[in-house]
Write a protein that holds these residues in place. Structure first.
Motif, PDB file in Angstrom:
ATOM      1  N   ALA A  78      -1.332  -1.631  -4.021  1.00  0.00           N
ATOM      2  CA  ALA A  78      -1.987  -1.864  -2.737  1.00  0.00           C
ATOM      3  C   ALA A  78      -3.415  -2.372  -2.933  1.00  0.00           C
ATOM      4  N   ALA A  79      -4.094  -1.894  -3.970  1.00  0.00           N
ATOM      5  CA  ALA A  79      -5.450  -2.370  -4.246  1.00  0.00           C
ATOM      6  C   ALA A  79      -5.447  -3.851  -4.599  1.00  0.00           C
ATOM      7  N   THR A  80      -4.455  -4.283  -5.381  1.00  0.00           N
ATOM      8  CA  THR A  80      -4.341  -5.700  -5.719  1.00  0.00           C
ATOM      9  C   THR A  80      -4.138  -6.538  -4.466  1.00  0.00           C
ATOM     10  N   ALA A  81      -3.320  -6.033  -3.545  1.00  0.00           N
ATOM     11  CA  ALA A  81      -3.102  -6.745  -2.282  1.00  0.00           C
ATOM     12  C   ALA A  81      -4.361  -6.757  -1.426  1.00  0.00           C
ATOM     13  N   GLU A  82      -5.094  -5.652  -1.396  1.00  0.00           N
ATOM     14  CA  GLU A  82      -6.333  -5.593  -0.615  1.00  0.00           C
ATOM     15  C   GLU A  82      -7.375  -6.578  -1.149  1.00  0.00           C
TER      16      GLU A  82
ATOM     17  N   ILE B  34      -4.444  -5.092   6.665  1.00  0.00           N
ATOM     18  CA  ILE B  34      -4.149  -3.920   7.494  1.00  0.00           C
ATOM     19  C   ILE B  34      -2.883  -3.225   6.986  1.00  0.00           C
ATOM     20  N   SER B  35      -1.848  -4.015   6.650  1.00  0.00           N
ATOM     21  CA  SER B  35      -0.579  -3.436   6.193  1.00  0.00           C
ATOM     22  C   SER B  35      -0.752  -2.668   4.893  1.00  0.00           C
ATOM     23  N   TYR B  36      -1.468  -3.243   3.933  1.00  0.00           N
ATOM     24  CA  TYR B  36      -1.589  -2.603   2.624  1.00  0.00           C
ATOM     25  C   TYR B  36      -2.662  -1.521   2.598  1.00  0.00           C
ATOM     26  N   GLU B  37      -3.527  -1.496   3.614  1.00  0.00           N
ATOM     27  CA  GLU B  37      -4.523  -0.429   3.654  1.00  0.00           C
ATOM     28  C   GLU B  37      -3.861   0.918   3.946  1.00  0.00           C
ATOM     29  N   ILE B  38      -2.742   0.894   4.664  1.00  0.00           N
ATOM     30  CA  ILE B  38      -2.050   2.147   5.005  1.00  0.00           C
ATOM     31  C   ILE B  38      -1.485   2.817   3.752  1.00  0.00           C
ATOM     32  N   PRO B  39      -0.652   2.148   2.941  1.00  0.00           N
ATOM     33  CA  PRO B  39      -0.210   2.817   1.700  1.00  0.00           C
ATOM     34  C   PRO B  39      -1.353   3.097   0.739  1.00  0.00           C
ATOM     35  N   LEU B  40      -2.419   2.271   0.757  1.00  0.00           N
ATOM     36  CA  LEU B  40      -3.570   2.537  -0.109  1.00  0.00           C
ATOM     37  C   LEU B  40      -4.194   3.880   0.229  1.00  0.00           C
ATOM     38  N   VAL B  41      -4.399   4.129   1.523  1.00  0.00           N
ATOM     39  CA  VAL B  41      -5.007   5.392   1.952  1.00  0.00           C
ATOM     40  C   VAL B  41      -4.061   6.557   1.677  1.00  0.00           C
TER      41      VAL B  41
ATOM     42  N   MET C 251      -6.003  -6.141 -13.831  1.00  0.00           N
ATOM     43  CA  MET C 251      -5.970  -7.002 -12.647  1.00  0.00           C
ATOM     44  C   MET C 251      -5.876  -8.478 -13.053  1.00  0.00           C
ATOM     45  N   ILE C 252      -6.611  -8.869 -14.092  1.00  0.00           N
ATOM     46  CA  ILE C 252      -6.561 -10.257 -14.566  1.00  0.00           C
ATOM     47  C   ILE C 252      -5.186 -10.553 -15.168  1.00  0.00           C
ATOM     48  N   TRP C 253      -4.661  -9.609 -15.915  1.00  0.00           N
ATOM     49  CA  TRP C 253      -3.348  -9.762 -16.539  1.00  0.00           C
ATOM     50  C   TRP C 253      -2.267  -9.976 -15.475  1.00  0.00           C
ATOM     51  N   ILE C 254      -2.351  -9.192 -14.395  1.00  0.00           N
ATOM     52  CA  ILE C 254      -1.391  -9.340 -13.289  1.00  0.00           C
ATOM     53  C   ILE C 254      -1.454 -10.757 -12.731  1.00  0.00           C
ATOM     54  N   ARG C 255      -2.668 -11.287 -12.561  1.00  0.00           N
ATOM     55  CA  ARG C 255      -2.816 -12.635 -12.009  1.00  0.00           C
ATOM     56  C   ARG C 255      -2.157 -13.682 -12.906  1.00  0.00           C
ATOM     57  N   GLY C 256      -2.242 -13.507 -14.207  1.00  0.00           N
ATOM     58  CA  GLY C 256      -1.683 -14.483 -15.122  1.00  0.00           C
ATOM     59  C   GLY C 256      -0.199 -14.313 -15.398  1.00  0.00           C
TER      60      GLY C 256
END
Length: 333
Positions: free
Chosen positions: A207-211, A159-166, A291-296
Motif C-alpha cells: 500500500a505504501a508503494t501505491a501511495e 484514497i483506496s490504498y490509504e485504507i489498507p495502509l492505515v 522500492m527501487i528494486w520493485i520499480r525495476g
C-alpha cells in the motif's frame, strides 16, 4: 530532544532555533532526494544491463542530479492560458508541504527526533492525506484532459490504498498500546514487529508503494497513456515541486516503515555496539533499495487490477491481520 533544547532556551531565541532546525532538516532531505534519484537511476541501469549516469561528476555521475536540478530551475515557467492560475500555482505547494511536515514526528534515534507527540502515527496519516488535494488540484487547474484524468486516477488510487495502509498498522498499535512512534520503537527492543506482524508488513509495504505512485502502481503518471498525467502542464520549478514531493515521501515512508516494523534504531542482539542512528540508516536504506528494486522488476498494473487489488485482496488481508492480532493479544500475551 529538540523540545528539550527549546524549553531551556530563552523565548526570543525559539524562532531562530526552529528556523535553523527546519533548514537543517530541509537540507538533509534535499541531499537525500538528490542522491536517491541518482541511486535509482544507477540501480535501474544495473537491473537493465545499462551503465546509468556516468558523465557529469566523474565516472559515477555524482553531479548528474545537481545538473538536472539547475536545468529545471532555469527552464521557463509556463502557465496555460485557460488554466485556473491561483490553483495552478498553489497545487505544487499543497503537494510538497505535507510531505515535509510529516518528518517532524519521525524519530531517527533514541536522541534524534524533532517532536515527541502521543499521536505521532495519527499525525503522519492525517497530514500525508493533504497531498492528494494538491495532486487533484494540479490536474483540475491545468485545464487539460490528460491532467484531469491523471488527477482523478490519483485521487481514486490514493484514497483506496490509504485504507489498507492505515488498517495494516492497527496490529502494531494493538501490540504496543500506543500511537507514539518512539514507544512503538521501544516495544521492538527484543523482537521487530515485521515478524509477528508479517501480514500487516506485507500489506503496508504494498500500500505504501501505491501511495507513493511508484511502479507498478504509477497509473496517475502513466507516460504511455497520459503523457505524464496530472503534472503534464507543469514545467520548471513547479514540476520540480511535484517530483520533490514524491521523493520526500519516499524518505518519509521508508523512515516510517523502519520505525513501525523494523525496530527503528534497535540493533540485532549481538551487534549492540553499533550506534542506533547507524542501524536506522541501514534499515532505511534497505527499504529505499527495495522500492527501487520493485520499480525495476514489475510491470504496471491495469486500472481495474489496481482497484480490485486494494479492495478485494489488501483490505481483507489487513482486516484478517487485525483479528489475528487481537486474538493473540487477548489470549497469549
Amino acid at each position: 530532544m529538540i523540545n528539550d533544547l527549546l524549553t531551556s532556551a530563552p523565548s526570543w531565541t525559539n524562532f531562530l532555533i526552529y528556523f535553523a532546525i527546519g533548514a537543517g532538516l530541509l537540507g538533509a532531505v534535499l541531499g537525500f532526494v538528490t542522491y536517491a534519484i541518482l541511486a535509482e537511476r544507477k540501480v535501474l541501469g544495473f537491473i537493465q544491463l545499462r551503465v546509468g549516469p556516468n558523465r557529469i561528476g566523474g565516472p559515477l555521475g555524482l553531479l548528474q542530479t545537481v545538473a538536472d536540478v539547475l536545468k529545471l530551475l532555469l527552464k521557463e515557467d509556463t502557465i496555460p492560458k485557460k488554466a485556473d492560475k491561483p490553483l495552478f500555482v498553489l497545487a505544487p505547494i499543497l503537494a510538497f508541504v505535507p510531505a515535509f511536515a510529516v518528518l517532524a514526528v519521525i524519530p531517527f534515534s533514541e536522541n534524534l527526533y524533532f517532536t515527541d507527540i502521543g499521536v505521532g502515527l495519527l499525525y503522519y496519516i492525517a497530514v500525508s492525506g493533504i497531498t492528494t488535494i494538491g495532486v487533484v488540484a494540479g490536474g483540475w487547474a491545468s485545464n487539460n484532459k490528460y491532467a484531469l484524468m491523471g488527477g482523478m486516477r490519483a485521487a481514486a488510487q490514493m484514497i483506496s490504498y490509504e485504507i489498507p495502509l492505515v488498517l495494516s498498522v492497527v496490529g502494531v498499535v494493538l501490540l504496543t498500546g500506543s500511537l507514539n512512534l518512539i514507544e512503538i520503537v521501544n516495544a521492538q527492543a527484543t523482537l521487530w514487529f515485521f515478524i509477528p506482524q508479517i501480514l500487516g508488513f506485507i500489506v503496508f509495504i504494498i500500500a505504501a508503494t501505491a501511495e507513493l505512485n511508484r511502479t507498478p502502481f504509477d497509473l496517475p503518471e502513466a507516460e504511455s497513456e497520459l503523457v505524464a498525467g496530472f503534472h503534464v502542464e507543469y514545467s520548471g520549478f513547479r514540476w520540480a515541486f511535484f517530483m520533490l514531493a514524491e521523493y520526500v515521501y519516499l524518505f518519509a515512508m521508508a523512515a516510517l516503515t523502519t520505525v513501525l516494523f523494523l525496530g527503528g534504531w534497535n540493533p540485532l542482539p549481538f551487534l549492540g555496539f553499533i550506534p542506533g542512528v547507524i542501524w536506522f540508516a541501514l534499515k532505511f536504506s534497505a527499504v529505499v533499495f527495495f522500492m527501487i528494486w520493485i520499480r525495476g522488476t514489475f510491470p504496471r498494473l491495469r486500472g481495474d487490477q489496481l482497484m480490485e487489488f486494494a479492495w478485494k485482496i489488501l483490505l481483507p488481508v489487513a482486516l484478517l491481520n487485525i483479528i489475528l492480532t487481537a486474538i493473540v493479544k487477548e489470549f497469549f500475551l
